[in-house]
Design a protein around this motif. Structure first.
Motif, PDB file in Angstrom:
ATOM      1  N   SER A  90     -19.801  52.380  25.445  1.00  0.00           N
ATOM      2  CA  SER A  90     -18.517  52.371  26.152  1.00  0.00           C
ATOM      3  C   SER A  90     -18.125  53.752  26.671  1.00  0.00           C
ATOM      4  N   ILE A  91     -18.721  54.811  26.118  1.00  0.00           N
ATOM      5  CA  ILE A  91     -18.426  56.166  26.602  1.00  0.00           C
ATOM      6  C   ILE A  91     -18.804  56.283  28.069  1.00  0.00           C
ATOM      7  N   TRP A  92     -20.000  55.785  28.418  1.00  0.00           N
ATOM      8  CA  TRP A  92     -20.447  55.865  29.813  1.00  0.00           C
ATOM      9  C   TRP A  92     -19.682  54.876  30.687  1.00  0.00           C
ATOM     10  N   VAL A  93     -19.307  53.734  30.131  1.00  0.00           N
ATOM     11  CA  VAL A  93     -18.538  52.756  30.897  1.00  0.00           C
ATOM     12  C   VAL A  93     -17.191  53.342  31.301  1.00  0.00           C
ATOM     13  N   GLU A  94     -16.521  53.974  30.354  1.00  0.00           N
ATOM     14  CA  GLU A  94     -15.207  54.548  30.635  1.00  0.00           C
ATOM     15  C   GLU A  94     -15.288  55.702  31.633  1.00  0.00           C
ATOM     16  N   ARG A  95     -16.445  56.361  31.710  1.00  0.00           N
ATOM     17  CA  ARG A  95     -16.636  57.439  32.683  1.00  0.00           C
ATOM     18  C   ARG A  95     -17.120  56.913  34.033  1.00  0.00           C
ATOM     19  N   GLY A  96     -17.413  55.623  34.096  1.00  0.00           N
ATOM     20  CA  GLY A  96     -17.933  55.056  35.331  1.00  0.00           C
ATOM     21  C   GLY A  96     -19.369  55.432  35.608  1.00  0.00           C
ATOM     22  N   GLN A  97     -20.098  55.868  34.580  1.00  0.00           N
ATOM     23  CA  GLN A  97     -21.504  56.249  34.735  1.00  0.00           C
ATOM     24  C   GLN A  97     -22.373  55.033  34.379  1.00  0.00           C
ATOM     25  N   TRP A  98     -22.499  54.145  35.350  1.00  0.00           N
ATOM     26  CA  TRP A  98     -23.051  52.824  35.076  1.00  0.00           C
ATOM     27  C   TRP A  98     -24.551  52.804  34.832  1.00  0.00           C
ATOM     28  N   LEU A  99     -25.280  53.781  35.347  1.00  0.00           N
ATOM     29  CA  LEU A  99     -26.735  53.727  35.223  1.00  0.00           C
ATOM     30  C   LEU A  99     -27.199  53.747  33.768  1.00  0.00           C
ATOM     31  N   VAL A 100     -26.439  54.425  32.894  1.00  0.00           N
ATOM     32  CA  VAL A 100     -26.831  54.477  31.477  1.00  0.00           C
ATOM     33  C   VAL A 100     -26.761  53.092  30.831  1.00  0.00           C
ATOM     34  N   PRO A 101     -25.621  52.370  30.886  1.00  0.00           N
ATOM     35  CA  PRO A 101     -25.608  51.031  30.287  1.00  0.00           C
ATOM     36  C   PRO A 101     -26.500  50.035  31.009  1.00  0.00           C
ATOM     37  N   ILE A 102     -26.722  50.245  32.321  1.00  0.00           N
ATOM     38  CA  ILE A 102     -27.619  49.340  33.049  1.00  0.00           C
ATOM     39  C   ILE A 102     -29.046  49.470  32.524  1.00  0.00           C
ATOM     40  N   PHE A 103     -29.545  50.713  32.454  1.00  0.00           N
ATOM     41  CA  PHE A 103     -30.910  50.912  31.967  1.00  0.00           C
ATOM     42  C   PHE A 103     -31.013  50.609  30.471  1.00  0.00           C
ATOM     43  N   ALA A 104     -29.944  50.847  29.716  1.00  0.00           N
ATOM     44  CA  ALA A 104     -29.962  50.491  28.293  1.00  0.00           C
ATOM     45  C   ALA A 104     -30.170  48.991  28.135  1.00  0.00           C
ATOM     46  N   GLN A 105     -29.523  48.210  28.987  1.00  0.00           N
ATOM     47  CA  GLN A 105     -29.695  46.752  28.947  1.00  0.00           C
ATOM     48  C   GLN A 105     -31.114  46.349  29.301  1.00  0.00           C
ATOM     49  N   LEU A 106     -31.625  46.854  30.412  1.00  0.00           N
ATOM     50  CA  LEU A 106     -32.934  46.441  30.900  1.00  0.00           C
ATOM     51  C   LEU A 106     -34.068  46.879  29.964  1.00  0.00           C
TER      52      LEU A 106
END
Length: 228
Positions: free
Chosen positions: A95-111
């Motif tokens: 959620s740290i990256w989500v709240e910063r709007g840095q979407w590539l981190v949670p996207i690649f974490a998922q994939l």
């Protein structure tokens, strides 16, 4: 924390059956949204298939290995059931990256975590089944967090129809999955390959982010010129 990501933003429609809201939801045709929703649907379905295959994989790997094979497989399955659903361990970090709007981190974490989880089931062993536990948990946390959170990158007034769209995508993919291999090594292998489609999502997001930065830079240059 995850629930806050699913709360419709102020100004969005609160009814998923509002035809007017769907008619105004122009982002439903956006390739970035379509690919995001398809990736969510494929990932969620792959998670269900992987979780359903874990018990059989554990029993097959440990059967005949020692006299305590039955109790060992039960221990693995019980540990997997806990860790797979222990998304609260990884959500605070993601959620740290989500709240910063840095979407590539949670996207690649998922994939990436999803593929590691599925590959552990494609080549099951004592070691890979243990490795599958934390990566399955991270993948599940990312899949359902991103479902609601990533929609924040679209116009807030379209949140409800866009969220409804992800559910429709998931329902269609799961209907199709019902006629495909969905258990054991063959099921994990098939969905590990199918889920590769999702790697186009971060590419489209990166393109979108670059365009946004270019527009912001040009607006800043224009305002600076007008002031001078």
């Amino acid at each position: 924390m995850v629930l806050s990501f699913f709360r419709p933003p102020a100004g969005s429609s609160n009814s998923c059956c509002d035809r007017g809201a769907f008619a105004k939801a122009t982002e439903l045709k956006n390739p970035r949204y379509v690919l995001f929703s398809l990736t969510f649907a494929l990932s969620a379905t792959a998670m269900v298939i992987g979780a359903g295959s874990y018990g059989a994989a554990a029993a097959a790997v440990l059967a005949g290995a020692d006299a305590k094979a039955g109790s060992s497989s039960n221990w693995l399955i019980n540990a997997f059931s806990f860790l797979f659903n222990a998304t609260f361990l990884s959500l605070p970090v993601l959620s740290i990256w989500v709240e910063r709007g840095q979407w590539l981190v949670p996207i690649f974490a998922q994939l990436v975590s999803l593929h590691i989880f599925l590959c552990c089931l494609v080549w099951p062993s004592r070691t890979t089944l243990i490795i599958a536990m934390p990566f399955g948990s991270i993948a599940q946390a990312c899949v359902y967090m991103n479902q609601g959170a990533y929609l924040q990158s679209f116009p807030k007034e379209q949140f409800t129809p866009l969220l409804t769209g992800t559910v429709i995508f998931q329902a269609v993919v799961q209907l199709i999955a019902d006629i495909l291999p969905k258990s054991g090594t063959s099921g994990a292998k098939l969905w590990a390959v199918v889920a590769c489609i999702g790697y186009a999502w971060p590419l489209l997001h990166y393109r979108h982010a670059r365009l946004q930065r270019a527009v912001a830079a040009s607006s800043l240059d224009a305002s600076s010129t007008s002031i001078s």
